[in-house]
Motif scaffolding. Sequence first.
Motif, PDB file in Angstrom:
ATOM      1  N   MET A 124       0.344  -1.126  -0.350  1.00 28.80           N
ATOM      2  CA  MET A 124      -0.318  -0.243   0.028  1.00 28.80           C
ATOM      3  C   MET A 124       1.087   0.983  -0.092  1.00 28.80           C
ATOM      4  O   MET A 124       1.835   1.647   1.060  1.00 28.80           O
ATOM      5  N   THR A 130      -8.898   8.460   3.222  1.00 29.84           N
ATOM      6  CA  THR A 130      -9.228   6.666   3.566  1.00 29.84           C
ATOM      7  C   THR A 130     -10.840   6.768   3.352  1.00 29.84           C
ATOM      8  O   THR A 130     -11.062   7.936   3.633  1.00 29.84           O
ATOM      9  N   LYS A 132     -13.990   4.159   3.516  1.00 28.96           N
ATOM     10  CA  LYS A 132     -14.240   3.116   5.360  1.00 28.96           C
ATOM     11  C   LYS A 132     -15.751   2.422   4.008  1.00 28.96           C
ATOM     12  O   LYS A 132     -16.577   3.089   4.441  1.00 28.96           O
ATOM     13  N   HIS A 184      -7.265   4.706   0.588  1.00 32.50           N
ATOM     14  CA  HIS A 184      -7.056   3.427   0.545  1.00 32.50           C
ATOM     15  C   HIS A 184      -8.204   3.193   1.111  1.00 32.50           C
ATOM     16  O   HIS A 184      -9.546   3.803   1.407  1.00 32.50           O
ATOM     17  N   LEU A 186     -10.961   1.019   3.301  1.00 33.54           N
ATOM     18  CA  LEU A 186     -11.508  -0.564   4.717  1.00 33.54           C
ATOM     19  C   LEU A 186     -12.519  -1.436   3.959  1.00 33.54           C
ATOM     20  O   LEU A 186     -13.869  -0.127   3.793  1.00 33.54           O
ATOM     21  N   THR A 187     -12.600  -2.432   4.140  1.00 36.51           N
ATOM     22  CA  THR A 187     -14.087  -2.357   3.991  1.00 36.51           C
ATOM     23  C   THR A 187     -14.557  -3.790   5.112  1.00 36.51           C
ATOM     24  O   THR A 187     -13.150  -3.719   5.885  1.00 36.51           O
ATOM     25  N   THR A 188     -15.981  -3.252   5.893  1.00 36.75           N
ATOM     26  CA  THR A 188     -15.832  -4.404   6.849  1.00 36.75           C
ATOM     27  C   THR A 188     -17.147  -4.395   6.548  1.00 36.75           C
ATOM     28  O   THR A 188     -18.100  -4.149   5.487  1.00 36.75           O
ATOM     29  N   LEU A 212     -11.537  -6.357   9.048  1.00 37.88           N
ATOM     30  CA  LEU A 212     -10.696  -4.744   8.258  1.00 37.88           C
ATOM     31  C   LEU A 212     -10.065  -5.383   8.003  1.00 37.88           C
ATOM     32  O   LEU A 212      -9.401  -5.856   7.442  1.00 37.88           O
ATOM     33  N   ASN A 213     -11.225  -4.782   6.021  1.00 35.34           N
ATOM     34  CA  ASN A 213      -9.871  -5.722   4.968  1.00 35.34           C
ATOM     35  C   ASN A 213      -9.233  -4.299   4.368  1.00 35.34           C
ATOM     36  O   ASN A 213      -9.656  -3.302   4.517  1.00 35.34           O
ATOM     37  N   GLU A 214      -8.662  -3.824   3.827  1.00 36.56           N
ATOM     38  CA  GLU A 214      -7.831  -3.283   3.267  1.00 36.56           C
ATOM     39  C   GLU A 214      -7.511  -3.007   1.569  1.00 36.56           C
ATOM     40  O   GLU A 214      -6.625  -4.615   1.437  1.00 36.56           O
ATOM     41  N   THR A 215      -7.739  -1.889   0.453  1.00 32.81           N
ATOM     42  CA  THR A 215      -7.439  -2.145  -0.723  1.00 32.81           C
ATOM     43  C   THR A 215      -7.004  -0.517  -0.977  1.00 32.81           C
ATOM     44  O   THR A 215      -7.229   0.139  -0.941  1.00 32.81           O
ATOM     45  N   TRP A 216      -5.863  -0.592  -1.827  1.00 28.47           N
ATOM     46  CA  TRP A 216      -6.092   1.158  -2.727  1.00 28.47           C
ATOM     47  C   TRP A 216      -5.935   0.854  -3.947  1.00 28.47           C
ATOM     48  O   TRP A 216      -5.803   0.419  -4.766  1.00 28.47           O
TER      49      TRP A 216
END
Length: 279
Positions: A124, A130, A132, A184, A186-188, A212-216
Amino acid sequence: MLVLKRLITFIATSLPVIITAGVALAATGQPEPWQLGLQKGATPVMDDIIWFHDFLLWVISAIALFVLALLVIVVVKFNARSNPVPSRTTHNTAIEVMWTVVPVLILVTIAVPSFRLLFFQLNMPKADVTVKATGKQWFWSYSYPDSKIEFDSLMIPDKDLKAGQPRLLAVDNEMVVPVNKVVHVLTTGADVIHAFAVPSFGIKIDAIPGRLNETWFKAEREGVYYGQCSELCGKDHAFMPIMVRVVNEKDYAAWIEQAKKKFATDDTRPAAVAAAGAN
Ligand SMILES: [Cu+2]
């Protein structure tokens, strides 16, 4: 043989037509009727994914054609009629070395860009913005923690669609991000597992309750990009699209100001109450 010749001529003439049609039809940001291939990329990651996909297509096509050619040679030259006395050869060291080494070289050639792409996706860069994204049955909620904004994003039903709004993809409140900035995501999940996916950005990541997952992504072109929930999450799974509007810096600042008034998160509520109220 005539049939085979005709088939080859047909494929040779129709392939370029199919390929150019696919390129012409693949629009940015959303799928097109009769689309072939992937949606056009809007991020460096998706550009790399498309390159890698096309590269692999050439590799597997070459392998398939090579195997087909070998099969045709065997069928034509070594059938019982044209080759009544078969050879008794069982070993050929040169060929055995070749059919071991050549596939290894092909796999290494594939592995190098494959790992490079994987690291590019998973390393990342520093975030400029950011967001979410919380998957809920059956819509997405977006929150911008730095700006204290939070809102729900619901699909527009068919009867309320305005001109230019794609069916099953347009939403009432879209996610807005600035162009050429690292975002960024953030997924949930609030209830069950959902997945946040936007094809033009080359992102797809599960939204899992309790984690919490994260991608960009870094969108390099302004415009509207659509995606869909990509994990079967219940009866309205097909009706919780993702709509991302990529705008210039000035428009983004204006949107943030307006959104702060419209979608302000209430800080006076205790976190537990706020979370319960969000459902
Ligand atoms: Cu879903």
